[in-house]
Design a protein around this motif. Structure first.
Motif, mmCIF file in Angstrom:
data_model
loop_
_atom_site.group_PDB
_atom_site.id
_atom_site.type_symbol
_atom_site.label_atom_id
_atom_site.label_comp_id
_atom_site.label_asym_id
_atom_site.label_seq_id
_atom_site.Cartn_x
_atom_site.Cartn_y
_atom_site.Cartn_z
ATOM 1 N N TYR A 136 33.051 34.605 37.119
ATOM 2 C CA TYR A 136 33.927 34.878 38.188
ATOM 3 C C TYR A 136 32.765 34.792 39.358
ATOM 4 O O TYR A 136 31.757 34.626 39.553
ATOM 5 C CB TYR A 136 33.925 36.421 38.203
ATOM 6 C CG TYR A 136 34.969 36.764 36.968
ATOM 7 C CD1 TYR A 136 36.162 36.359 37.071
ATOM 8 C CD2 TYR A 136 34.296 37.282 35.793
ATOM 9 C CE1 TYR A 136 37.119 36.835 35.841
ATOM 10 C CE2 TYR A 136 34.996 37.649 34.742
ATOM 11 C CZ TYR A 136 36.516 37.347 34.823
ATOM 12 O OH TYR A 136 37.276 37.782 33.543
ATOM 13 N N TRP A 173 40.800 35.968 40.363
ATOM 14 C CA TRP A 173 40.863 37.562 39.766
ATOM 15 C C TRP A 173 40.869 38.347 41.018
ATOM 16 O O TRP A 173 41.495 39.390 41.134
ATOM 17 C CB TRP A 173 39.349 37.768 39.121
ATOM 18 C CG TRP A 173 38.106 37.956 40.073
ATOM 19 C CD1 TRP A 173 37.515 36.967 40.394
ATOM 20 C CD2 TRP A 173 37.773 38.909 40.684
ATOM 21 N NE1 TRP A 173 36.405 37.293 41.483
ATOM 22 C CE2 TRP A 173 36.577 38.764 41.526
ATOM 23 C CE3 TRP A 173 38.077 40.465 40.926
ATOM 24 C CZ2 TRP A 173 35.824 39.739 42.220
ATOM 25 C CZ3 TRP A 173 37.430 41.309 41.579
ATOM 26 C CH2 TRP A 173 36.332 41.022 42.519
ATOM 27 N N ASP A 176 44.732 38.210 42.161
ATOM 28 C CA ASP A 176 45.394 38.910 41.327
ATOM 29 C C ASP A 176 45.525 40.214 41.665
ATOM 30 O O ASP A 176 46.416 41.031 41.156
ATOM 31 C CB ASP A 176 44.962 38.280 39.991
ATOM 32 C CG ASP A 176 45.508 37.025 39.633
ATOM 33 O OD1 ASP A 176 46.204 36.304 40.375
ATOM 34 O OD2 ASP A 176 44.940 36.384 38.665
#
Length: 213
Positions: A136, A173, A176
């Motif tokens: 990430y 991420w 979202d």
């Protein structure tokens, strides 16, 4: 060692230090979600900073410190709401500096890229989760006192960024998370990734054990 992990409801870092045998306590005004309420001090951290700690690791709220929300500080456009945000930013800076000025020999303060680089000083290090085994992207600043910078442990490829019609991109991420309710979204975005939590505990433990030896 007696360690305070401030502004941490997830207990991610607290649990890693506990695995190494330290007397680590998380502290937050929220209940903990890490499963160990016996290690959690649910209170304002101000009074705790008056106690003696061998190390303090702090994650002060970044809502008013991060540069990503700078557009909301435009007083001409947003009026009183922007004025209020400027006031909130002043309080957030004061809260951040409370950790920086704490009476402790070993301090780490974590925050995203934001105003503290100009309001105080540049961070000692900027890291990303993908340098520590989590795929990430989350650019994270560390301000350190009496502690070494972290050494990446397992660099992996970060997930692709999400592109919007405007042409702007952001980590998928992170984008979202907008689907979640506001409180849940804030919690998710502020959580420490496992690889970074492990690196903080393991590397700073090893450094301090050598220092005290």
């Amino acid at each position: 060692m007696k360690i305070l992990i401030a502004c941490e409801e997830s207990q991610a870092v607290t649990k890693e230090f506990r695995k190494l045998g330290h007397e680590a306590f998380s502290c937050d005004i929220l209940p903990c979600s890490g499963g160990h309420p016996e290690w959690h001090l649910q209170q304002d951290v101000t009074e705790l900073l008056k106690q003696d700690w061998d190390m303090i690791v702090a994650f002060p709220p970044c809502t008013y410190l991060t540069v990503t929300g700078n557009r909301w500080f435009n007083i001409e456009r947003y009026g009183e709401k922007a004025v209020k945000r400027h006031e909130d930013r002043k309080e957030a800076i004061k809260f951040f500096m409370m950790f920086a000025n704490a009476n402790c020999d070993h301090i780490a303060i974590e925050n995203p890229v934001g105003v503290m680089s100009s309001e105080w000083r540049k961070p000692d290090q900027i890291i990303n989760p993908y340098e520590f085994g989590d795929p990430y992207e989350k650019k994270t600043c560390l301000w350190l006192k009496g502690l070494p910078t972290l050494t990446p442990t397992n660099e992996v490829e970060p997930a692709p960024r999400k592109e919007f019609k405007s042409g702007k991109t952001m980590p998928a991420w992170y984008a979202d998370a907008w689907k979640l309710p506001k409180d849940e979204r804030a919690k998710l975005r502020s959580k420490t990734f496992p690889g970074i939590a492990q690196a903080m505990a393991n590397q700073w433990h090893n450094f301090l054990m050598k220092t005290d030896a």
